[in-house]
Design a protein around this motif. Structure first.
Motif, PDB file in Angstrom:
ATOM      1  N   ALA A   1      13.484  14.871  -4.706  1.00 31.96           N
ATOM      2  CA  ALA A   1      14.106  15.381  -5.935  1.00 31.96           C
ATOM      3  C   ALA A   1      14.686  16.767  -5.730  1.00 31.96           C
ATOM      4  CB  ALA A   1      13.096  15.400  -7.076  1.00 31.96           C
ATOM      5  N   GLU A   2      14.143  17.499  -4.758  1.00 24.91           N
ATOM      6  CA  GLU A   2      14.645  18.837  -4.432  1.00 24.91           C
ATOM      7  C   GLU A   2      15.720  18.800  -3.352  1.00 24.91           C
ATOM      8  OE1 GLU A   2      11.103  20.926  -3.318  1.00 24.91           O
ATOM      9  OE2 GLU A   2      10.336  20.980  -5.376  1.00 24.91           O
ATOM     10  N   GLY A   3      16.038  17.591  -2.864  1.00 30.33           N
ATOM     11  CA  GLY A   3      17.099  17.451  -1.872  1.00 30.33           C
ATOM     12  C   GLY A   3      16.640  17.448  -0.427  1.00 30.33           C
ATOM     13  N   ASP A   4      15.373  17.250  -0.172  1.00 32.60           N
ATOM     14  CA  ASP A   4      14.821  17.275   1.185  1.00 32.60           C
ATOM     15  C   ASP A   4      15.168  15.972   1.912  1.00 32.60           C
ATOM     16  OD1 ASP A   4      13.116  17.041   3.464  1.00 32.60           O
ATOM     17  OD2 ASP A   4      11.706  18.455   2.555  1.00 32.60           O
ATOM     18  N   GLU A   5      16.063  16.056   2.886  1.00 29.09           N
ATOM     19  CA  GLU A   5      16.510  14.878   3.621  1.00 29.09           C
ATOM     20  C   GLU A   5      15.426  14.314   4.534  1.00 29.09           C
ATOM     21  OE1 GLU A   5      20.329  15.312   5.511  1.00 29.09           O
ATOM     22  OE2 GLU A   5      21.142  16.357   3.756  1.00 29.09           O
ATOM     23  N   ARG A   6      14.579  15.167   5.086  1.00 28.90           N
ATOM     24  CA  ARG A   6      13.485  14.680   5.943  1.00 28.90           C
ATOM     25  C   ARG A   6      12.512  13.830   5.134  1.00 28.90           C
ATOM     26  NH1 ARG A   6      11.790  19.674   9.912  1.00 28.90           N
ATOM     27  NH2 ARG A   6      13.900  20.110  10.624  1.00 28.90           N
ATOM     28  N   ALA A   7      12.224  14.255   3.909  1.00 29.16           N
ATOM     29  CA  ALA A   7      11.330  13.492   3.039  1.00 29.16           C
ATOM     30  C   ALA A   7      11.943  12.132   2.728  1.00 29.16           C
ATOM     31  CB  ALA A   7      11.049  14.269   1.755  1.00 29.16           C
ATOM     32  N   PHE A   8      13.249  12.112   2.483  1.00 33.24           N
ATOM     33  CA  PHE A   8      13.931  10.841   2.218  1.00 33.24           C
ATOM     34  C   PHE A   8      13.828   9.921   3.433  1.00 33.24           C
ATOM     35  CE2 PHE A   8      17.535   7.998   2.428  1.00 33.24           C
ATOM     36  CZ  PHE A   8      17.456   7.365   1.206  1.00 33.24           C
ATOM     37  N   THR A   9      14.044  10.473   4.609  1.00 32.06           N
ATOM     38  CA  THR A   9      13.964   9.685   5.837  1.00 32.06           C
ATOM     39  C   THR A   9      12.566   9.101   6.009  1.00 32.06           C
ATOM     40  OG1 THR A   9      15.683  10.997   6.909  1.00 32.06           O
ATOM     41  CG2 THR A   9      14.207   9.768   8.356  1.00 32.06           C
ATOM     42  N   GLU A  10      11.545   9.898   5.735  1.00 32.02           N
ATOM     43  CA  GLU A  10      10.172   9.423   5.868  1.00 32.02           C
ATOM     44  C   GLU A  10       9.885   8.291   4.869  1.00 32.02           C
ATOM     45  OE1 GLU A  10       5.607  11.121   5.735  1.00 32.02           O
ATOM     46  OE2 GLU A  10       7.250  12.529   6.104  1.00 32.02           O
ATOM     47  N   LEU A  11      10.337   8.450   3.647  1.00 31.87           N
ATOM     48  CA  LEU A  11      10.148   7.410   2.631  1.00 31.87           C
ATOM     49  C   LEU A  11      10.906   6.147   3.036  1.00 31.87           C
ATOM     50  CD1 LEU A  11       8.910   7.031  -0.331  1.00 31.87           C
ATOM     51  CD2 LEU A  11      11.281   7.227  -1.052  1.00 31.87           C
ATOM     52  N   PHE A  12      12.146   6.314   3.463  1.00 31.16           N
ATOM     53  CA  PHE A  12      12.980   5.194   3.899  1.00 31.16           C
ATOM     54  C   PHE A  12      12.305   4.420   5.024  1.00 31.16           C
ATOM     55  CE2 PHE A  12      16.319   3.350   6.552  1.00 31.16           C
ATOM     56  CZ  PHE A  12      17.086   2.684   5.617  1.00 31.16           C
ATOM     57  N   GLU A  13      11.865   5.128   6.048  1.00 32.20           N
ATOM     58  CA  GLU A  13      11.239   4.478   7.195  1.00 32.20           C
ATOM     59  C   GLU A  13       9.907   3.831   6.817  1.00 32.20           C
ATOM     60  OE1 GLU A  13      11.158   7.525  10.189  1.00 32.20           O
ATOM     61  OE2 GLU A  13      13.284   7.252  10.659  1.00 32.20           O
ATOM     62  N   GLY A  14       9.232   4.409   5.834  1.00 29.11           N
ATOM     63  CA  GLY A  14       7.955   3.866   5.410  1.00 29.11           C
ATOM     64  C   GLY A  14       8.056   2.564   4.643  1.00 29.11           C
TER      65      GLY A  14
ATOM     66  N   LYS B   1       0.876  -1.165   0.000  1.00 28.23           N
ATOM     67  CA  LYS B   1       0.000   0.000   0.000  1.00 28.23           C
ATOM     68  C   LYS B   1       0.916   1.219   0.000  1.00 28.23           C
ATOM     69  CE  LYS B   1      -3.556   2.305   2.634  1.00 28.23           C
ATOM     70  NZ  LYS B   1      -4.293   2.330   3.901  1.00 28.23           N
ATOM     71  N   PRO B   2       0.756   2.110  -0.972  1.00 31.15           N
ATOM     72  CA  PRO B   2       1.657   3.272  -1.017  1.00 31.15           C
ATOM     73  C   PRO B   2       1.457   4.182   0.187  1.00 31.15           C
ATOM     74  CG  PRO B   2      -0.092   3.502  -2.624  1.00 31.15           C
ATOM     75  CD  PRO B   2      -0.237   2.125  -2.023  1.00 31.15           C
ATOM     76  N   LEU B   3       2.515   4.869   0.547  1.00 25.22           N
ATOM     77  CA  LEU B   3       2.404   5.880   1.587  1.00 25.22           C
ATOM     78  C   LEU B   3       1.414   6.933   1.108  1.00 25.22           C
ATOM     79  CD1 LEU B   3       6.175   6.356   2.468  1.00 25.22           C
ATOM     80  CD2 LEU B   3       4.511   4.934   3.647  1.00 25.22           C
ATOM     81  N   PHE B   4       0.620   7.477   2.018  1.00 27.50           N
ATOM     82  CA  PHE B   4      -0.416   8.435   1.623  1.00 27.50           C
ATOM     83  C   PHE B   4       0.171   9.663   0.932  1.00 27.50           C
ATOM     84  CE2 PHE B   4       0.891  10.156   5.644  1.00 27.50           C
ATOM     85  CZ  PHE B   4       0.714  11.513   5.535  1.00 27.50           C
ATOM     86  N   ASN B   5       1.412   9.977   1.220  1.00 28.79           N
ATOM     87  CA  ASN B   5       2.043  11.175   0.668  1.00 28.79           C
ATOM     88  C   ASN B   5       3.273  10.834  -0.188  1.00 28.79           C
ATOM     89  OD1 ASN B   5       3.565  10.287   2.832  1.00 28.79           O
ATOM     90  ND2 ASN B   5       4.040  12.322   3.585  1.00 28.79           N
ATOM     91  N   GLU B   6       3.274   9.666  -0.783  1.00 26.40           N
ATOM     92  CA  GLU B   6       4.440   9.199  -1.524  1.00 26.40           C
ATOM     93  C   GLU B   6       4.856  10.163  -2.637  1.00 26.40           C
ATOM     94  OE1 GLU B   6       5.012   5.756  -4.660  1.00 26.40           O
ATOM     95  OE2 GLU B   6       4.882   4.958  -2.624  1.00 26.40           O
ATOM     96  N   GLN B   7       3.916  10.613  -3.435  1.00 19.94           N
ATOM     97  CA  GLN B   7       4.259  11.503  -4.549  1.00 19.94           C
ATOM     98  C   GLN B   7       4.866  12.811  -4.042  1.00 19.94           C
ATOM     99  OE1 GLN B   7       4.283  10.644  -7.801  1.00 19.94           O
ATOM    100  NE2 GLN B   7       3.771   8.647  -6.969  1.00 19.94           N
ATOM    101  N   GLU B   8       4.313  13.326  -2.965  1.00 18.30           N
ATOM    102  CA  GLU B   8       4.853  14.554  -2.364  1.00 18.30           C
ATOM    103  C   GLU B   8       6.272  14.312  -1.851  1.00 18.30           C
ATOM    104  OE1 GLU B   8       4.036  17.334   1.567  1.00 18.30           O
ATOM    105  OE2 GLU B   8       2.425  16.089   0.797  1.00 18.30           O
ATOM    106  N   LEU B   9       6.484  13.175  -1.210  1.00 15.58           N
ATOM    107  CA  LEU B   9       7.813  12.847  -0.698  1.00 15.58           C
ATOM    108  C   LEU B   9       8.820  12.740  -1.833  1.00 15.58           C
ATOM    109  CD1 LEU B   9       6.962  10.154   2.007  1.00 15.58           C
ATOM    110  CD2 LEU B   9       7.696  12.511   2.406  1.00 15.58           C
ATOM    111  N   LEU B  10       8.438  12.067  -2.906  1.00 11.45           N
ATOM    112  CA  LEU B  10       9.353  11.912  -4.041  1.00 11.45           C
ATOM    113  C   LEU B  10       9.710  13.266  -4.659  1.00 11.45           C
ATOM    114  CD1 LEU B  10       7.831   8.718  -5.663  1.00 11.45           C
ATOM    115  CD2 LEU B  10       9.993   8.895  -4.419  1.00 11.45           C
ATOM    116  N   ALA B  11       8.734  14.149  -4.739  1.00 10.68           N
ATOM    117  CA  ALA B  11       9.005  15.491  -5.276  1.00 10.68           C
ATOM    118  C   ALA B  11       9.984  16.237  -4.369  1.00 10.68           C
ATOM    119  CB  ALA B  11       7.704  16.273  -5.427  1.00 10.68           C
ATOM    120  N   LYS B  12       9.787  16.118  -3.065  1.00 15.76           N
ATOM    121  CA  LYS B  12      10.679  16.789  -2.117  1.00 15.76           C
ATOM    122  C   LYS B  12      12.082  16.177  -2.149  1.00 15.76           C
ATOM    123  CE  LYS B  12       7.252  18.523   1.134  1.00 15.76           C
ATOM    124  NZ  LYS B  12       6.779  18.483   2.533  1.00 15.76           N
TER     125      LYS B  12
END
Length: 66
Positions: A23-36, A10-21
């Motif tokens: 791509a902009e270099g947002d480390e917190r977004a990467f951490t959230e995706l990683f942990e998810g 089941k995809p993370l509810f905010n997966e597309q937003e995380l991927l966009a962030k």
């Protein structure tokens, strides 16, 4: 192909937003995706490798490519 389709996750509810962030270099977004996804991806890889060390290396390499 998206990770969630390969593993039938089941995809993370905010997966597309995380991927966009990410791509902009947002480390917190990467951490959230990683942990998810780390746990499910690790279980999937472990079923194939039957090695914790190899599983950790493969999963980490997959996320480095992101």
């Amino acid at each position: 192909m998206a990770l969630n389709k390969v593993l039938a996750l089941k995809p993370l509810f905010n997966e597309q937003e995380l991927l966009a962030k990410i791509a902009e270099g947002d480390e917190r977004a990467f951490t959230e995706l990683f942990e998810g996804y780390y746990g499910a991806l690790g279980e999937f890889v472990y079923k194939i490798t039957e090695s914790k060390a190899v599983t950790q290396e493969i999963v980490q390499d997959a996320f480095i490519k992101i």
